[in-house]
Design a protein around this motif. Structure first.
Motif, PDB file in Angstrom:
ATOM      1  N   LEU A  41      28.767 -69.029 -18.184  1.00 48.49           N
ATOM      2  CA  LEU A  41      27.554 -68.305 -17.789  1.00 48.49           C
ATOM      3  C   LEU A  41      27.809 -66.800 -17.763  1.00 48.49           C
ATOM      4  CD1 LEU A  41      26.374 -70.623 -14.880  1.00 48.49           C
ATOM      5  CD2 LEU A  41      25.094 -70.193 -16.986  1.00 48.49           C
ATOM      6  N   MET A  42      28.937 -66.405 -17.204  1.00 45.21           N
ATOM      7  CA  MET A  42      29.244 -64.981 -17.087  1.00 45.21           C
ATOM      8  C   MET A  42      29.446 -64.341 -18.460  1.00 45.21           C
ATOM      9  SD  MET A  42      31.753 -65.235 -13.754  1.00 45.21           S
ATOM     10  CE  MET A  42      31.873 -63.491 -13.369  1.00 45.21           C
ATOM     11  N   ASP A  43      30.050 -65.082 -19.372  1.00 47.06           N
ATOM     12  CA  ASP A  43      30.213 -64.579 -20.740  1.00 47.06           C
ATOM     13  C   ASP A  43      28.852 -64.332 -21.378  1.00 47.06           C
ATOM     14  OD1 ASP A  43      31.888 -64.263 -23.353  1.00 47.06           O
ATOM     15  OD2 ASP A  43      30.407 -65.800 -23.866  1.00 47.06           O
ATOM     16  N   PHE A  44      27.916 -65.247 -21.154  1.00 43.50           N
ATOM     17  CA  PHE A  44      26.573 -65.119 -21.719  1.00 43.50           C
ATOM     18  C   PHE A  44      25.834 -63.926 -21.123  1.00 43.50           C
ATOM     19  CE2 PHE A  44      22.012 -66.256 -21.740  1.00 43.50           C
ATOM     20  CZ  PHE A  44      21.815 -66.425 -23.101  1.00 43.50           C
ATOM     21  N   HIS A  59      23.165 -57.379 -26.371  1.00 42.17           N
ATOM     22  CA  HIS A  59      22.779 -58.121 -27.563  1.00 42.17           C
ATOM     23  C   HIS A  59      21.260 -58.125 -27.699  1.00 42.17           C
ATOM     24  CE1 HIS A  59      26.736 -60.623 -28.077  1.00 42.17           C
ATOM     25  NE2 HIS A  59      26.959 -59.328 -27.901  1.00 42.17           N
ATOM     26  N   PRO A  60      20.757 -58.297 -28.911  1.00 40.74           N
ATOM     27  CA  PRO A  60      19.306 -58.236 -29.135  1.00 40.74           C
ATOM     28  C   PRO A  60      18.533 -59.262 -28.301  1.00 40.74           C
ATOM     29  CG  PRO A  60      20.498 -58.186 -31.219  1.00 40.74           C
ATOM     30  CD  PRO A  60      21.497 -58.501 -30.161  1.00 40.74           C
ATOM     31  N   VAL A  61      17.445 -58.820 -27.730  1.00 41.01           N
ATOM     32  CA  VAL A  61      16.616 -59.697 -26.901  1.00 41.01           C
ATOM     33  C   VAL A  61      15.602 -60.397 -27.802  1.00 41.01           C
ATOM     34  CG1 VAL A  61      15.157 -59.824 -24.847  1.00 41.01           C
ATOM     35  CG2 VAL A  61      16.956 -58.100 -24.986  1.00 41.01           C
ATOM     36  N   THR A  62      16.094 -61.388 -28.536  1.00 41.35           N
ATOM     37  CA  THR A  62      15.234 -62.157 -29.429  1.00 41.35           C
ATOM     38  C   THR A  62      14.836 -63.460 -28.749  1.00 41.35           C
ATOM     39  OG1 THR A  62      17.063 -63.349 -30.465  1.00 41.35           O
ATOM     40  CG2 THR A  62      16.462 -61.198 -31.406  1.00 41.35           C
ATOM     41  N   SER A  63      13.809 -64.104 -29.299  1.00 39.93           N
ATOM     42  CA  SER A  63      13.337 -65.356 -28.709  1.00 39.93           C
ATOM     43  C   SER A  63      14.357 -66.480 -28.877  1.00 39.93           C
ATOM     44  CB  SER A  63      12.002 -65.762 -29.341  1.00 39.93           C
ATOM     45  OG  SER A  63      12.139 -65.901 -30.749  1.00 39.93           O
ATOM     46  N   ALA A  68      22.551 -69.041 -28.022  1.00 37.95           N
ATOM     47  CA  ALA A  68      23.938 -68.568 -27.949  1.00 37.95           C
ATOM     48  C   ALA A  68      24.681 -69.217 -26.790  1.00 37.95           C
ATOM     49  CB  ALA A  68      23.963 -67.049 -27.812  1.00 37.95           C
ATOM     50  N   TYR A  69      23.964 -69.580 -25.744  1.00 41.84           N
ATOM     51  CA  TYR A  69      24.613 -70.189 -24.583  1.00 41.84           C
ATOM     52  C   TYR A  69      25.247 -71.529 -24.942  1.00 41.84           C
ATOM     53  CZ  TYR A  69      25.144 -72.461 -20.035  1.00 41.84           C
ATOM     54  OH  TYR A  69      25.639 -73.131 -18.949  1.00 41.84           O
ATOM     55  N   ASN A  70      24.593 -72.283 -25.814  1.00 39.13           N
ATOM     56  CA  ASN A  70      25.078 -73.617 -26.157  1.00 39.13           C
ATOM     57  C   ASN A  70      26.172 -73.616 -27.219  1.00 39.13           C
ATOM     58  OD1 ASN A  70      23.350 -75.026 -24.389  1.00 39.13           O
ATOM     59  ND2 ASN A  70      21.653 -74.885 -25.842  1.00 39.13           N
ATOM     60  N   VAL A  71      26.252 -72.585 -28.030  1.00 39.45           N
ATOM     61  CA  VAL A  71      27.189 -72.622 -29.158  1.00 39.45           C
ATOM     62  C   VAL A  71      28.535 -71.963 -28.862  1.00 39.45           C
ATOM     63  CG1 VAL A  71      25.286 -72.675 -30.805  1.00 39.45           C
ATOM     64  CG2 VAL A  71      26.304 -70.474 -30.183  1.00 39.45           C
ATOM     65  N   SER A 149      14.321 -71.243 -26.734  1.00 35.40           N
ATOM     66  CA  SER A 149      14.771 -70.956 -28.102  1.00 35.40           C
ATOM     67  C   SER A 149      14.465 -72.114 -29.045  1.00 35.40           C
ATOM     68  CB  SER A 149      16.266 -70.657 -28.110  1.00 35.40           C
ATOM     69  OG  SER A 149      17.033 -71.819 -27.842  1.00 35.40           O
ATOM     70  N   LEU A 150      14.379 -73.338 -28.503  1.00 31.05           N
ATOM     71  CA  LEU A 150      14.094 -74.507 -29.338  1.00 31.05           C
ATOM     72  C   LEU A 150      12.662 -74.504 -29.854  1.00 31.05           C
ATOM     73  CD1 LEU A 150      15.888 -77.289 -27.248  1.00 31.05           C
ATOM     74  CD2 LEU A 150      16.716 -76.161 -29.328  1.00 31.05           C
ATOM     75  N   SER A 151      11.766 -73.879 -29.093  1.00 33.32           N
ATOM     76  CA  SER A 151      10.353 -73.862 -29.480  1.00 33.32           C
ATOM     77  C   SER A 151       9.889 -72.483 -29.943  1.00 33.32           C
ATOM     78  CB  SER A 151       9.484 -74.335 -28.314  1.00 33.32           C
ATOM     79  OG  SER A 151       9.685 -73.522 -27.175  1.00 33.32           O
TER      80      SER A 151
END
Length: 246
Positions: A41-44, A59-63, A68-71, A149-151
């Motif tokens: 979590l802290m890394d994210f 990092h860019p605030v994209t939808s 990135a949290y899951n990968v 991000s999934l939707s």
């Protein structure tokens, strides 16, 4: 002992960048320890701190940013293995802590300085509301962003070009930070980690690995600057658009 081919020469979220982020986070929180999921979590949020009302995100605030949290799980595990083998952090019963305190000196690049600032903010935020409450806040936000991000819908043309501009700007900052991180780890390998690398070659890359990462980052800066210049020629109105990353 594994060969250099066991260490992919990656830039974004590769071993060098991820290990540097984690090292900064842990050294900023010297004297405290964290389990794997909390460090994840802290890394994210070291780079998306704006999503938890912290400093402007690096990092860019994209939808799609929640993905990135899951990968990053595997890259974080590899980075922790490296830092442990190098003696830069310690592990006791699955919780990690830094072996050295952040000396307060600023890093040479805006990206690493930004990670340091975000880490200091996280430390202060946890002190204000309690570490458990802050961890819960980070977890809720990360899961919410991952779900969104999934939707996420594809951006419209104008949004896409603006997003590209922001992404290129952020990428250049990250690549400059990667150059800095590569040089830092080269220095550590040369001085403090030489003996450790002999005994832990399967975890600690050879000195030449960080030289190769630095060279790749340098090359990618040139190509990204070229893409950025081309975008501004194509869409000159973007020149006056303020950046949305640190």
């Amino acid at each position: 002992m594994q060969t250099q081919r066991s260490f992919p020469i990656a830039t974004f979220n590769g071993l060098t960048e991820t290990a540097m982020r984690l090292l900064i986070i842990l050294e900023t929180h010297y004297g405290q320890d964290f389990d794997f999921e909390t460090l994840r979590l802290m890394d994210f949020f070291a780079v998306f701190s704006g999503d938890v009302d912290g400093p402007q995100s690096l990092h860019p605030v994209t939808s799609a940013r929640g993905g990135a949290y899951n990968v990053r799980k595997t890259s974080i595990a590899h980075a922790l293995d490296f830092l442990l083998a190098a003696g830069l952090i310690s592990d006791e019963n699955g919780v990690y802590s830094a072996t050295n305190k952040d000396d307060g000196d600023p890093y040479r690049t805006r990206y690493l300085t930004g990670i340091q600032s975000a880490s200091a903010w996280m430390k202060q935020r946890a002190k204000q509301i309690g570490s458990k409450a802050f961890t819960s806040e980070m977890r809720r936000t990360a899961l919410s962003l991952a779900e969104e991000s999934l939707s996420a819908q594809p951006p419209q043309a104008d949004e896409m070009f603006a997003s590209l501009k922001t992404t290129y700007e952020s990428d250049i900052l990250r690549l400059e930070g990667l150059q800095d991180a590569s040089e830092i780890f080269q220095s550590l390998l040369e001085i403090d980690l030489k003996a450790a690398s002999n005994d832990n070659g399967s975890v600690i890359p050879p000195f030449s690995y960080f030289e190769a990462v630095h060279a790749k980052a340098t090359k990618e800066i040139v190509s990204t600057l070229s893409l950025y210049t081309g975008l501004l020629k194509l869409r000159p109105e973007l020149r006056d658009t303020p950046t949305t990353t640190g």
